[in-house]
Design a protein around this motif. Structure first.
Motif, PDB file in Angstrom:
ATOM      1  N   LEU A  67       1.407   2.749  -9.709  1.00 43.11           N
ATOM      2  CA  LEU A  67       0.518   3.174  -8.618  1.00 43.11           C
ATOM      3  C   LEU A  67      -0.912   3.199  -9.130  1.00 43.11           C
TER       4      LEU A  67
ATOM      5  N   ASN B  66       9.644  -0.109  -4.209  1.00 44.04           N
ATOM      6  CA  ASN B  66       8.530   0.548  -3.524  1.00 44.04           C
ATOM      7  C   ASN B  66       8.939   1.146  -2.183  1.00 44.04           C
TER       8      ASN B  66
ATOM      9  N   ARG C 286      -4.056   4.003  -4.786  1.00 48.04           N
ATOM     10  CA  ARG C 286      -3.176   4.143  -3.626  1.00 48.04           C
ATOM     11  C   ARG C 286      -2.485   2.837  -3.237  1.00 48.04           C
ATOM     12  N   GLN C 287      -2.222   1.987  -4.232  1.00 45.83           N
ATOM     13  CA  GLN C 287      -1.482   0.759  -3.978  1.00 45.83           C
ATOM     14  C   GLN C 287      -0.428   0.585  -5.077  1.00 45.83           C
ATOM     15  N   TYR C 288       0.695   0.021  -4.683  1.00 46.47           N
ATOM     16  CA  TYR C 288       1.732  -0.297  -5.671  1.00 46.47           C
ATOM     17  C   TYR C 288       1.465  -1.667  -6.281  1.00 46.47           C
TER      18      TYR C 288
ATOM     19  N   LYS D  23       0.840  -1.192   0.000  1.00 47.52           N
ATOM     20  CA  LYS D  23       0.000   0.000   0.000  1.00 47.52           C
ATOM     21  C   LYS D  23       0.877   1.244   0.000  1.00 47.52           C
ATOM     22  N   TYR D  24       0.367   2.289  -0.642  1.00 49.15           N
ATOM     23  CA  TYR D  24       1.036   3.589  -0.539  1.00 49.15           C
ATOM     24  C   TYR D  24       0.717   4.142   0.847  1.00 49.15           C
TER      25      TYR D  24
ATOM     26  N   GLY E 226       8.194   9.367   0.614  1.00 50.01           N
ATOM     27  CA  GLY E 226       6.851   9.926   0.738  1.00 50.01           C
ATOM     28  C   GLY E 226       6.383  10.124   2.173  1.00 50.01           C
TER      29      GLY E 226
ATOM     30  N   SER F 279      10.092   4.725  -2.478  1.00 50.19           N
ATOM     31  CA  SER F 279       8.988   5.675  -2.615  1.00 50.19           C
ATOM     32  C   SER F 279       8.321   5.929  -1.270  1.00 50.19           C
ATOM     33  N   THR F 280       8.110   4.864  -0.521  1.00 46.18           N
ATOM     34  CA  THR F 280       7.475   5.007   0.793  1.00 46.18           C
ATOM     35  C   THR F 280       8.363   5.821   1.734  1.00 46.18           C
TER      36      THR F 280
ATOM     37  N   SER G  74       3.804  11.208  -8.108  1.00 45.58           N
ATOM     38  CA  SER G  74       3.182  10.303  -9.079  1.00 45.58           C
ATOM     39  C   SER G  74       2.361  11.022 -10.143  1.00 45.58           C
TER      40      SER G  74
ATOM     41  N   VAL H 250       5.550   5.624 -10.597  1.00 49.01           N
ATOM     42  CA  VAL H 250       6.054   5.943  -9.262  1.00 49.01           C
ATOM     43  C   VAL H 250       7.444   6.535  -9.455  1.00 49.01           C
TER      44      VAL H 250
END
Lengths: 167, 167
Positions: B151, B73, B154-156, A165-166, B80, B76-77, B31, B14
């Protein structure tokens, strides 16, 4: 890397732009589409001035973006390989049977797809060999169980494995 | 459908935006990125004025977009969920070991990712609650065998099954 092909490294949604003005209408394949703002809800689509839809959009000041599902690649290919200058694609069987009237703007939209965003043109900006059209979403509809078609490296893909999940 | 969440129906790449000015630098998850033009090669990124990167980008007039691979991922997390106002994310282990200097602009970029686009700011336009930054790509690098992180809602996700070629 040749920068000419840089967009092949970006994933894009597969969408159909619907425009209409007077007795003219068109539905065209567009993938340079992105969200821009939450409040107000704005999105963008980049359209070449060479495309038939370009002038229709300027004349009508409104448009719809239809987001395609992962089994609708043939609609994108059909829209992307024919010009509205030569024929009305809405009169072909695949589009005729999916046609419905938009709710708040005067263009036809798809009755079955992942989502439809009906937009009023908010501004347009020349950006290189395309025009960037910014639309405010005035109405939208969507299917919650559908999966999107994805464009990457000039190929259509389904969405793959869930990663995380983001935050 | 609530238009507030319309961007959940679009697939997005992403990416990490890299900016630097003077002794300040930042790397941030973005994004809302799209291609805009082939010739000249232009792309856009929409950045909220609330973000630390926003002023850095205006001050430096240049930026890099790093496109992430489907196993990145966590980068990115990490980017973010932390603000460059409070810490320099480039000093954290995951980013420190991937840092290299860009070729034609003065910002750090990732030495391992799907693609890096080094850009000079060409224009910026207020669009609702974000600013749309248009960059001209002055240098790019890419990995041909890598797959992109996607993306959606809201999920990768990874890229999934091949469907067909774009005509």
């Amino acid at each position: 890397m040749n920068t000419l092909f840089y967009s092949r490294h970006l994933v894009h949604p597969v969408t159909l732009l619907s425009v209409a003005h007077g007795d003219k209408e068109n539905i065209a394949a567009m993938s340079w589409v992105s969200a821009l703002s939450r409040n107000p809800p704005l999105l963008m689509v980049a359209v070449s001035p060479k495309r038939y839809s370009h002038q229709l959009l300027l004349d009508s000041q409104e448009f719809a973006i239809n987001i395609l599902k992962d089994n609708q690649n043939e609609l994108s290919t059909l829209a992307g390989t024919h010009s509205g200058r030569n024929e009305n694609k809405w009169e072909s069987e695949p589009f005729r049977k999916l046609r419905k009237t938009a709710t708040k703007i005067g263009v036809p939209v798809l009755k079955d797809c992942l989502a439809v965003f009906e937009c009023k043109l908010e501004q347009h900006i020349p950006t290189g060999d395309h025009t960037l059209f910014v639309g405010e979403i005035v109405h939208s509809e969507s299917q919650t169980e559908a999966n999107p078609l994805v464009l990457f490296n000039r190929q259509y893909f389904q969405l793959g494995n869930f990663v995380s999940k983001y935050p």
